[in-house]
Structure formats: C-alpha cells, structure tokens
Scaffold this active site. Sequence first.
Site, PDB file in Angstrom:
ATOM      1  N   HIS A 176       5.355 -53.432  45.027  1.00 55.69           N
ATOM      2  CA  HIS A 176       3.826 -54.118  45.230  1.00 55.69           C
ATOM      3  C   HIS A 176       3.674 -54.615  46.305  1.00 55.69           C
ATOM      4  O   HIS A 176       3.808 -55.927  46.620  1.00 55.69           O
ATOM      5  CB  HIS A 176       3.687 -55.156  44.113  1.00 55.69           C
ATOM      6  CG  HIS A 176       3.912 -54.801  42.714  1.00 55.69           C
ATOM      7  ND1 HIS A 176       2.746 -54.288  41.595  1.00 55.69           N
ATOM      8  CD2 HIS A 176       4.767 -54.530  41.677  1.00 55.69           C
ATOM      9  CE1 HIS A 176       3.476 -53.862  40.484  1.00 55.69           C
ATOM     10  NE2 HIS A 176       4.682 -54.192  40.470  1.00 55.69           N
ATOM     11  N   PHE A 177       3.270 -53.716  47.301  1.00 55.89           N
ATOM     12  CA  PHE A 177       2.883 -54.522  48.742  1.00 55.89           C
ATOM     13  C   PHE A 177       1.710 -54.780  49.036  1.00 55.89           C
ATOM     14  O   PHE A 177       0.964 -55.230  50.081  1.00 55.89           O
ATOM     15  CB  PHE A 177       3.337 -53.234  49.639  1.00 55.89           C
ATOM     16  CG  PHE A 177       4.568 -52.871  49.985  1.00 55.89           C
ATOM     17  CD1 PHE A 177       5.750 -53.770  49.468  1.00 55.89           C
ATOM     18  CD2 PHE A 177       5.410 -52.029  51.081  1.00 55.89           C
ATOM     19  CE1 PHE A 177       6.942 -53.862  49.829  1.00 55.89           C
ATOM     20  CE2 PHE A 177       6.572 -51.973  51.271  1.00 55.89           C
ATOM     21  CZ  PHE A 177       7.596 -52.899  50.532  1.00 55.89           C
ATOM     22  N   ARG A 178       0.692 -54.868  47.950  1.00 55.67           N
ATOM     23  CA  ARG A 178      -0.596 -55.653  47.885  1.00 55.67           C
ATOM     24  C   ARG A 178      -1.629 -55.155  48.475  1.00 55.67           C
ATOM     25  O   ARG A 178      -2.668 -55.690  48.940  1.00 55.67           O
ATOM     26  CB  ARG A 178      -0.371 -57.006  48.237  1.00 55.67           C
ATOM     27  CG  ARG A 178       0.942 -57.830  47.314  1.00 55.67           C
ATOM     28  CD  ARG A 178       0.567 -57.788  45.843  1.00 55.67           C
ATOM     29  NE  ARG A 178       1.492 -58.666  45.094  1.00 55.67           N
ATOM     30  CZ  ARG A 178       1.604 -58.579  43.874  1.00 55.67           C
ATOM     31  NH1 ARG A 178       1.045 -57.841  43.046  1.00 55.67           N
ATOM     32  NH2 ARG A 178       2.447 -59.551  43.344  1.00 55.67           N
ATOM     33  N   ASN A 212      -1.618 -51.759  41.012  1.00 59.40           N
ATOM     34  CA  ASN A 212      -2.414 -52.899  40.679  1.00 59.40           C
ATOM     35  C   ASN A 212      -2.912 -53.808  41.927  1.00 59.40           C
ATOM     36  O   ASN A 212      -2.424 -55.076  41.759  1.00 59.40           O
ATOM     37  CB  ASN A 212      -1.620 -53.822  39.505  1.00 59.40           C
ATOM     38  CG  ASN A 212      -0.284 -54.294  40.228  1.00 59.40           C
ATOM     39  OD1 ASN A 212       0.244 -53.596  40.821  1.00 59.40           O
ATOM     40  ND2 ASN A 212       0.190 -55.176  39.609  1.00 59.40           N
ATOM     41  N   ASP A 245      10.866 -54.002  41.833  1.00 61.58           N
ATOM     42  CA  ASP A 245       9.577 -54.583  41.313  1.00 61.58           C
ATOM     43  C   ASP A 245       9.129 -55.708  42.566  1.00 61.58           C
ATOM     44  O   ASP A 245       8.498 -56.836  42.029  1.00 61.58           O
ATOM     45  CB  ASP A 245       9.653 -55.345  39.834  1.00 61.58           C
ATOM     46  CG  ASP A 245       8.466 -55.394  39.441  1.00 61.58           C
ATOM     47  OD1 ASP A 245       7.330 -55.218  40.066  1.00 61.58           O
ATOM     48  OD2 ASP A 245       8.459 -55.781  38.163  1.00 61.58           O
ATOM     49  N   HIS A 303       9.909 -48.994  43.178  1.00 60.29           N
ATOM     50  CA  HIS A 303       8.853 -50.128  42.344  1.00 60.29           C
ATOM     51  C   HIS A 303       8.701 -51.260  43.416  1.00 60.29           C
ATOM     52  O   HIS A 303       9.268 -52.158  43.428  1.00 60.29           O
ATOM     53  CB  HIS A 303       9.601 -50.276  41.208  1.00 60.29           C
ATOM     54  CG  HIS A 303       8.566 -51.218  40.383  1.00 60.29           C
ATOM     55  ND1 HIS A 303       8.935 -51.535  38.895  1.00 60.29           N
ATOM     56  CD2 HIS A 303       7.542 -51.673  40.430  1.00 60.29           C
ATOM     57  CE1 HIS A 303       8.196 -52.150  38.563  1.00 60.29           C
ATOM     58  NE2 HIS A 303       7.312 -52.474  39.347  1.00 60.29           N
TER      59      HIS A 303
HETATM   60  O1  DOR Z   1       6.273 -60.119  37.232  1.00 56.24           O
HETATM   61  C1  DOR Z   1       5.540 -59.073  37.485  1.00 56.24           C
HETATM   62  N1  DOR Z   1       4.852 -59.068  38.559  1.00 56.24           N
HETATM   63  N2  DOR Z   1       5.410 -57.852  36.593  1.00 56.24           N
HETATM   64  C2  DOR Z   1       4.536 -56.876  36.905  1.00 56.24           C
HETATM   65  O2  DOR Z   1       4.610 -56.112  36.116  1.00 56.24           O
HETATM   66  C3  DOR Z   1       3.750 -57.006  37.956  1.00 56.24           C
HETATM   67  C4  DOR Z   1       4.242 -58.031  39.014  1.00 56.24           C
HETATM   68  C5  DOR Z   1       3.000 -58.266  40.022  1.00 56.24           C
HETATM   69  O3  DOR Z   1       2.075 -57.231  40.358  1.00 56.24           O
HETATM   70  O4  DOR Z   1       2.996 -59.456  40.397  1.00 56.24           O
HETATM   71 ZN    ZN Z   2       6.062 -53.942  38.857  1.00 55.09          ZN
END
Ligand code: DOR
Ligand code: ZN
Length: 495
Positions: free
Chosen positions: A84-86, A116, A331, A82
Amino acid sequence: MEPLKTSPSSPMSPSSPQGSAAEADLVVEGGRLVTPEGVFEGGVVIRDGRIAALVAPGDPLPAGPRLDARGRYVLPGLIDSHVHFRTPGLEHKETWERGSRAALAGGVTTVMDMPNTRPPSLDTASLRAKAALIAGRSYVDHRFHMGADPDHPEVLADLDPAVATSAKAFMAGHHTAPVVFREAHQLEAAFAAAARGGVRLVLHAEDQHVFDLLDSRSGDPESYGAYEPHRPRSGAIVAVAKVVHLVRTHGTKVHILHVSSAEETDLLVAAAAEGLPISFEVTGHHLSFTDHDTARRGPRTRLSPAIRAPRDRERLWRAVLDGEASTIGSDHAPHTVEEKNRPPAEAPPGLPGVQELAISVWTGLLARGVEPDAAASHLARLMGTGPADLFDLVGKGRLAVGADADLALLDPAARWQLSAGHVQSLCGWSAYEGWMFTGRFTTVVRGGRVAWDLARGTMGEPLGRWLPGPALPAAALPGAQPPAMPSRELEGAVR
Ligand code: DOR
Ligand code: ZN
C-alpha cells in the site's frame, strides 16, 4: 563457495557467440545464481535492460562494466505483490518515492500496489490516473490490483487486461478499508463477473458480519492484549469457507491475502488439492510475530487480520516450507507514529514491511535450520516465480535469458541490527526495530542498472515502469518508460 553444481534444471546454456562476444552493459560475475530448483555458480550478462546470457564459470564473459558478486547470492529482483504505497490521497503516510526506496533496500524491484487509496482505484480510468501520478517518481516497476466495487461488480467482466488482471475485494473493513463487500449478493456478483472476465480476485478474507455480531456484545478493545480476541480467527475462517463455496460455484481464480490462522491454511490447502483455482499469501509479519508481541508491544503489530498464536505462526511456516503458500507479501501499510499511538480502537492496523519482508523470512528460514541454498530457492519461488506466474508479470521474477535484468545480491551471512535509522519508508518506524537479522541486500539492479547500493543508497533516477498486462507492450501505456541503459554517473558503483 561450492563448486558448480550441474543438473538438468540449470539455467545455464552454452554461451552463444552473440551472448559473449559483443560488449555488455553490465556483467555480474562470481555469484551464486538462485532459481527455485537450485543454486548455480555463474555470471549474468546484461544488455538493453535484459538478461542476455547466463554463463557458467570458466566460459568467456564479454567486455563491459563488472559487478563483483563473489560471496553473494544473485536472486532475481524480488516481487512484493502486496503493498500500500498510499498514492493518491494518503501521502502523509507514505510517498511513492519513499515506498519504492524501501522496496529496493529490501531486494524488491517490482511491487503490486493496492487500491484502498483516497479516492480508491475502482476502475481502469483511476488506475491510468494513478500511473500518471507515479510516472517519474518510482524506483521500482509496478503493477496495480484494481479495487473491486461492491456497487459495480459487473466492471470485472470486461476489465482491460492491459491495465489490470487482478482485483482486490475487502470482505471486512477498518480505518483504511472503507469499501467493503457487505452483502452476499454483491460478493456473488463479483465472483461471477470476475470469472467471466478471467480476473483473479485477491481477497481480504475476513467476514464483516462475524465482526459486527461480536462487536454488538463486546464493543471496542481497550488494550492491545484484547485486540486479537476482538478480531478473532472465526472471522477469517468463515470468510474462507464462503470463498471456497463461491469458487466451487463460479470457477473464479482467487488468491487469499495475509492468511493468519492454522484453520484457514488447512481449508485452503484442502480446496487447492481438490483442484479449485485457489492460492494464498503469507505475510512477513504473520511469520515473524505472535499475539504476545501485540499484547506486549502494542500498536506496531496491530494488523488486520490480527497476528495470532504461536501455533498459527508455525502452521504458516509449514505452508512456506512445504510449498503450500504461493507468495509471501509484506502488506506494506505504513501509518504515521501519531496515528499508531492513538487509543487501541482508533489506531489504524498496518505496518511498513516491504524493506523487511525478504530479510525477515531469510532470517527465519535459517533460524529454522534450512540450508542457505534451499532458503535462497524458497525466496526465488515465493517472491519470484510464484507472484510472476500468478499475476502475469512477464519477464519478472526469474533468472532467465530474455528476462528483465532485475537482480538482488544477498550477502547471506551479514549480521546486523535494524534501527529506525535504516527505515526508508516515510513513516520512519519499523516493527522490527531491535531485531538482529542474518543476511543483507548489498546491491540491487533494476532494468540493467544499479538502482540500490547498500553503502550509497538509492542510485540514479526513479525510472521504475508501470508494467503492462499481458496484452500490451510497455511503450503503449501512458506513464510507461522503456528500460534505460546504464548511465555514466552509475559506473562508479560498478566495479
Ligand atoms: O493491516 C492492514 N492494513 N490490513 C489491511 O487490510 C489494509 C492495511 C492498510 O491499508 O492500512
Ligand atoms: Zn493489504
């Protein structure tokens, strides 16, 4: 060091002539090899990017470059399922290079990245495009969770497993999560289609309707102390109850992300005990912080889902210790300092964490009186076999002959304080600044090469591969590269 423990579950097999005679690309010797079942002294013989043999102490080791692992636990290269490497579109928060370096520094050699981004990855074409963007820029191996599209749930029914076997659905939104399943019929359709396609849904299980209802009465939070009550546990509990109902109806495989409360945990454990295909993740930050931290220290521990009360944190620790949670995830969701310093209503939730995940959990396990060997086995399950088995990461997450030669060497007793200077993520800050950690990753091997050395930082080229799904060999994917042999430039690090 204790003497070799032998048990029926030891990964060691008598070394075959082929396993020990031919020269190795790398031999890791003198360490304590970690499996979920136990810890064993032994050596790891690496050839062609894979583990060629696991050799008991005293048995002959082949010639070849040596990596001295005395005093270290040798864990499988860890998996963070999990992050998010953007990439694409949000590279001002994180780049794949910097995110994957942060991963290596935290013992992580495989990540699963979230959809996302801008634009979001809602189909296989966008995942292939993302893989092409990342090719040649990643220090770790990677697989993607596709985004589930509320407007096109049918896509999940015939998702190509070579590209993705899991899809992320947000049941509530926020700044960086604009694609949300708002309507019950959309969610129902996604669960049905995912079940038909054999796709595992990974869920941000908070309920947007609960939050909308509360917002209609109370508006935006004005302080960080008001943040948890603004996004309370009721949103998560309602969403989990809906998910359990949908799984019962459709038989969809689901993995609930970042479980934050005692109540959700109890519901999920009961549902799994009933035989439903439900598993869940706990994050490092929900194990490390409480809402007192958010109230006192503000935006850095502003998360979605919110960080909750001390009793929730203790329930989550029990889920880790009792084997109820299948994975821990970071995360890893970096935002810039400027973004985080905005007024509470506008500051995006999220923190960087791939670098801190394993070591914060290791520190927490020891602080809870868990013996080091047992703590190491917990990590080998929660960031090894757990995510590997759930997400079909073949050859990852375990020390076994034939597995990819990904290793994380842990100095179990090193005491050190984290400061901003240690942070590898582009965002440049950590919620753990000032924390005293116990344990540190000193050397990380990916694909048979030393990829990280504590004293020297990242080593060599960004040769991380896009990992194929179970149906396709790596070489068939665009952007995928075969595992490479150790290069001469790295040999200095290999004693
Ligand atoms: O805190 C969070 N940040 N929860 C998420 O579900 C997405 C994430 C983000 O992409 O910044
Ligand atoms: Zn996440």
